[in-house]
Scaffold this active site. Structure first.
Site, short mmCIF file in Angstrom:
data_model
loop_
_atom_site.label_atom_id
_atom_site.label_comp_id
_atom_site.label_asym_id
_atom_site.label_seq_id
_atom_site.Cartn_x
_atom_site.Cartn_y
_atom_site.Cartn_z
N GLU A 39 -1.60 8.24 -3.46
CA GLU A 39 -2.22 7.02 -4.00
C GLU A 39 -3.64 7.32 -4.49
O GLU A 39 -4.38 8.09 -3.88
CB GLU A 39 -2.32 5.93 -2.93
CG GLU A 39 -1.02 5.52 -2.29
CD GLU A 39 -0.15 4.64 -3.15
OE1 GLU A 39 -0.63 4.16 -4.20
OE2 GLU A 39 1.02 4.43 -2.76
N THR A 40 -3.98 6.66 -5.59
CA THR A 40 -5.36 6.56 -6.05
C THR A 40 -5.72 5.09 -6.09
O THR A 40 -4.99 4.28 -6.69
CB THR A 40 -5.55 7.18 -7.44
OG1 THR A 40 -5.27 8.58 -7.37
CG2 THR A 40 -6.97 6.98 -7.94
#
Length: 261
Positions: free
Chosen positions: A46-47
């Protein structure tokens, strides 16, 4: 354009354990395609992108392939960056997600506690399709808002599962949570999400919105300890608060840098 970036290992107090997430603080939102490209380039589960908005902080989460509705570890990482890198003055951050609504993170010493909406579970009859991509058929099957929850008998069952990630893509869900009672914690789990670009997520905060109400019902208590049995491992404490779940853990900074876009 230069964009700051931080990488934080969430749900651990040891670097190289827990779940790494990238966090990009912004002044205004970038085009969706640019944020997706950044997440793909980062190649982490995830970003998170965050934008201040008055007394709230807007937040969105991207895997390398898609934007997702909710992500616990990247929210924890975002809170860590705000508290420890960006001098956020209060002890509680009020995040707002366009997909999941209000989410809070509070700080108590080194522990950060997420407050997320609880998942809703529907038990399903076990069918042959539920064994697709897994080396062992679950004992119980539940469907949450976005994931399956597969229940097994023992921690050893969870450790010994051998997922076929390509086959798991056949399931029409974001991901598959597998869980069992723990040997030194109340429960253990793993999370497989190849359909959204994450074969096995190291520590999945959002999955504990599903796991917590299930195990609270099994054990008859609202405060639980949890461990996710990925290669990196991660430890969480969970508390059922009616229609909300508190998911707490620590985090540690790995990287601070700058992106050229």
């Amino acid at each position: 354009m230069k964009i700051p970036i931080y990488q934080v290992d969430a749900f651990t107090n040891e670097r190289f354990k827990g779940n790494p997430a990238a966090v990009c603080p912004l002044d205004v939102w970038l085009p969706d395609a640019v944020m997706q490209n950044i997440a793909q380039e980062n190649n982490l589960a995830e970003t998170a992108f965050i934008v201040p908005n008055g007394n709230e902080v807007e937040i969105r989460w991207f895997t390398p392939t898609v934007e997702v509705d909710l992500c616990g570890h990247a929210t924890l990482a975002s809170a860590y960056v705000l508290f420890h890198e960006l001098a956020y003055a209060k002890d509680q951050i009020n995040f707002i997600s366009p997909r999941s609504g209000p989410l809070t993170v509070s700080k108590n010493g080194s522990v950060l506690a997420l407050n997320f909406p609880v998942d809703s579970l529907t038990e399903l009859p076990i069918q042959a399709v539920h064994a697709i991509g897994l080396s062992q058929t679950p004992r119980l099957v539940f469907k949450g808002k976005t994931d399956y929850l597969f229940v097994y008998d023992s921690e050893a069952d969870i450790l010994n599962l051998q997922p076929d990630f390509e086959a798991l893509k056949a399931h029409d869900v974001r991901g598959i949570i597998v869980t069992a009672p723990g040997e030194t914690t109340d429960f253990v789990s793993r999370f497989f999400g190849p359909a959204c670009g994450v074969n096995e997520d190291p520590v999945t905060g959002s999955a504990h919105t599903t796991l917590t109400p299930y195990w609270a019902g099994v054990f008859g208590k609202t405060e639980l300890t949890a461990r996710q049995l990925s290669q990196r491992t991660g430890d969480l404490t969970c508390k059922l608060l009616g229609d909300r779940v508190e998911i707490a853990g620590e985090a540690v900074l790995y990287l601070r840098g700058e992106i050229e876009v």
